[in-house]
Scaffold this motif. Structure first.
Motif, mmCIF file in Angstrom:
data_model
loop_
_atom_site.group_PDB
_atom_site.id
_atom_site.type_symbol
_atom_site.label_atom_id
_atom_site.label_comp_id
_atom_site.label_asym_id
_atom_site.label_seq_id
_atom_site.Cartn_x
_atom_site.Cartn_y
_atom_site.Cartn_z
ATOM 1 N N LEU A 1 0.799 -1.095 -0.048
ATOM 2 C CA LEU A 1 -0.168 0.059 0.142
ATOM 3 C C LEU A 1 0.927 1.317 0.045
ATOM 4 O O LEU A 1 0.523 2.120 -0.719
ATOM 5 N N PHE A 2 1.855 1.225 0.721
ATOM 6 C CA PHE A 2 2.675 2.342 0.954
ATOM 7 C C PHE A 2 3.992 2.911 0.596
ATOM 8 O O PHE A 2 4.920 3.547 0.526
ATOM 9 N N LYS A 3 4.505 1.456 0.052
ATOM 10 C CA LYS A 3 5.842 1.471 -0.687
ATOM 11 C C LYS A 3 7.016 1.918 0.223
ATOM 12 O O LYS A 3 7.506 2.791 -0.058
ATOM 13 N N LEU A 4 6.964 1.233 1.513
ATOM 14 C CA LEU A 4 7.702 1.588 2.563
ATOM 15 C C LEU A 4 9.095 1.248 2.104
ATOM 16 O O LEU A 4 10.255 2.209 2.537
ATOM 17 N N GLY B 1 -10.395 12.894 6.903
ATOM 18 C CA GLY B 1 -9.405 13.659 5.724
ATOM 19 C C GLY B 1 -8.030 12.926 5.583
ATOM 20 O O GLY B 1 -7.523 13.034 4.748
ATOM 21 N N THR B 2 -7.496 12.969 7.023
ATOM 22 C CA THR B 2 -6.137 12.437 7.170
ATOM 23 C C THR B 2 -6.148 11.048 6.637
ATOM 24 O O THR B 2 -4.882 10.650 5.950
ATOM 25 N N LEU C 1 -4.184 7.092 2.264
ATOM 26 C CA LEU C 1 -4.540 5.885 1.356
ATOM 27 C C LEU C 1 -4.609 6.300 -0.015
ATOM 28 O O LEU C 1 -4.302 5.631 -0.721
ATOM 29 N N TYR C 2 -5.127 7.542 -0.118
ATOM 30 C CA TYR C 2 -5.235 7.933 -1.729
ATOM 31 C C TYR C 2 -3.949 8.567 -2.294
ATOM 32 O O TYR C 2 -3.784 8.352 -3.317
ATOM 33 N N GLY D 1 -1.632 15.947 -7.317
ATOM 34 C CA GLY D 1 -2.734 16.442 -7.489
ATOM 35 C C GLY D 1 -3.924 15.507 -6.777
ATOM 36 O O GLY D 1 -5.024 15.796 -6.214
ATOM 37 N N LYS D 2 -3.451 14.251 -6.325
ATOM 38 C CA LYS D 2 -4.239 13.346 -5.283
ATOM 39 C C LYS D 2 -4.462 13.938 -3.996
ATOM 40 O O LYS D 2 -5.525 13.975 -3.265
ATOM 41 N N ALA D 3 -3.116 14.600 -3.734
ATOM 42 C CA ALA D 3 -3.147 15.203 -2.224
ATOM 43 C C ALA D 3 -4.149 16.347 -2.151
ATOM 44 O O ALA D 3 -4.954 16.662 -1.282
ATOM 45 N N LEU D 4 -4.360 17.256 -3.362
ATOM 46 C CA LEU D 4 -4.891 18.314 -3.283
ATOM 47 C C LEU D 4 -6.385 18.012 -3.561
ATOM 48 O O LEU D 4 -7.442 18.784 -3.083
ATOM 49 N N LEU D 5 -6.626 16.912 -4.443
ATOM 50 C CA LEU D 5 -8.088 16.509 -4.495
ATOM 51 C C LEU D 5 -8.617 16.110 -2.795
ATOM 52 O O LEU D 5 -9.626 16.397 -2.522
ATOM 53 N N ALA D 6 -7.779 15.381 -2.265
ATOM 54 C CA ALA D 6 -8.095 15.026 -0.903
ATOM 55 C C ALA D 6 -8.314 16.033 -0.015
ATOM 56 O O ALA D 6 -9.513 16.241 1.034
#
Length: 433
Positions: A5-8, A61-62, A67-68, A281-286
């Motif tokens: 999920l997070f590519k650690l 929101g967090t 996740l997104y 872009g995903k962060a801004l949309l979230a």
């Protein structure tokens, strides 16, 4: 599963590092669950429901941000935005809080629209840096005035407008102690300095302020009094163009600036572009979606938190940091009795400390250029002295456009500034008529 999920590994981090970073971020911003209900409660909103809405929107929101967008940034109702909502819109303009929530919803929908079509970055780039700085500084001065008022250190006076209050009162003394404690602990790099300061003053209030203990844990209060209470038609009918515009502009600068600043701090931003392709872009949309969700739940505008930088400093690099913060905010739902006993003068030191930090951007203003510095000063001074964030921003943008025009430098003004200045000028003339 977490690796996938997070590519650690790709981000050179571990589960333990990410979770510790999440705890660090949480401790630096958890004060909002006490401060936000206190501020919005002054606007007539039920504090218990606002407490639940604050926890839920911060967690939701967090979590979406993590996740997104796989981004280590936490979100919650914004400081400054909640003060504008309560003191300027509801108390100052006499607009019902339901209609004010409707205005937040409209601004959130506009946010989603401009984010999806790619206009958000364009608008931010079009606003001069001096005005962006001025809005932050003005918000800080506005918050400082509210904090000093809540502590009883500043009171009204018919002859001089304001004066010093009775500094021998327990509230003023305890607020002062709390402020010094927060500043000292922050300087000593103690995690959760703001939260510790709020808790310290709250404990003192039991001994010197007549406060009473109501318990620590309980089931979450009902959110029904604020859930779906937003009044969009009421917001539109009130003709509050300047309210929606101010929400939109402050959210725009606050959230976008925070996202890019923390991204750069985490090494995820290269030449103003996200190192992970379309993650920005995903962060801004979230972030945009969280504003809409917050208005539905019953709280003022949600934004990305600069305190997320503390978690990044502790090693957070992925959305697992954000997911940890989200889980901790959900756990806070069960400490409602503790939040209910926090007096306004206990959160005042936190407000004043945040306000002082916001003033630090003053050094970024080009003071040698009066066409940049004067509009910035007008913006910052206009907010506390008119007790209106909207008026401060309006005066600032209009003065910026006018001074550039009169000095033959109109070409330096980006189209978006002309549009904003024109809208505010129209509003002022219309109201005056």
């Amino acid at each position: 599963m977490l690796e996938r999920l997070f590519k650690l590994s790709e981000n050179k981090t571990s589960i333990r590092t990410e979770m510790m970073a999440g705890l660090t971020t949480f401790l630096t911003m958890v004060y909002i669950i006490f401060v936000n209900p206190s501020i919005l409660g002054d606007a007539g909103m039920p504090k218990e429901s606002v407490f639940v809405a604050t926890c839920l929107v911060a967690a939701g929101g967090t979590a979406i941000m993590g996740l997104y967008a796989n981004y280590p940034i936490a979100m919650a109702p914004g400081m400054g935005l909640n003060a504008y909502f309560a003191y300027a819109v509801v108390l100052g303009m006499g607009i019902p809080w339901q209609a004010a929530l409707g205005a937040v919803f409209i601004s959130g929908c506009l946010f989603i629209l401009v984010t999806m079509v790619g206009l958000r970055a364009m608008i931010v780039d079009g606003i001069p840096r001096s005005m962006r700085v001025a809005i932050t500084v003005g918000l800080g001065m506005f918050l400082a005035l509210i904090a000093l008022k809540n502590a009883g250190i500043v009171v009204t006076n018919e002859a001089t407008l304001v004066k010093a209050g009775d500094l021998h009162q327990p509230a003023a003394i305890m607020a002062t102690i709390g402020f010094f404690a927060i500043v000292a602990l922050d300087r000593l790099r103690v995690r959760g300095a703001i939260l510790i300061g709020i808790v310290l003053v709250t404990v003192l209030s039991f001994f010197f302020g007549g406060n009473t203990y109501q318990g620590l844990f309980s089931l979450p209060p009902s959110i029904e009094p604020t859930l779906f209470q937003l009044d969009v038609p009421g917001a539109l009918a009130a003709g509050i163009l300047n309210v929606v515009l101010v929400f939109f502009l402050v959210e725009l600068f606050d959230a976008t600036g925070t996202l890019m600043g923390v991204a750069r701090r985490a090494g995820l931003l290269s030449e103003d572009k996200m190192a992970r392709g379309d993650q920005m872009g995903k962060a801004l949309l979230a972030d945009s979606g969280a504003i809409v969700a917050g208005s539905v739940l019953g709280t003022s505008s949600t934004t990305a938190y600069l305190e997320s930088a503390s978690g990044v400093q502790a090693g957070g690099r992925t959305g697992l940091t954000a997911l940890t913060v989200a889980a901790l905010f959900l756990a806070c739902l069960f400490i409602a009795p503790l939040a209910a006993v926090v007096p306004a003068y206990a959160t005042a030191p936190a407000l004043l400390f945040v306000a002082c930090l916001m003033l630090s951007d003053l050094g970024d203003v080009e003071w040698n250029d009066s066409t940049e510095s004067i509009p910035a000063a007008v913006t910052a001074l206009g907010m506390p002295f008119t007790y209106s964030i909207a008026e401060g921003i309006a005066f600032g943008f209009i003065s910026y456009a006018v001074l550039k025009l009169l000095t033959g430098r109109a070409r330096e003004v980006k189209p978006v500034v002309w549009v904003i200045a024109g809208l505010f000028a129209f509003k002022i003339v219309y109201v005056g008529a």
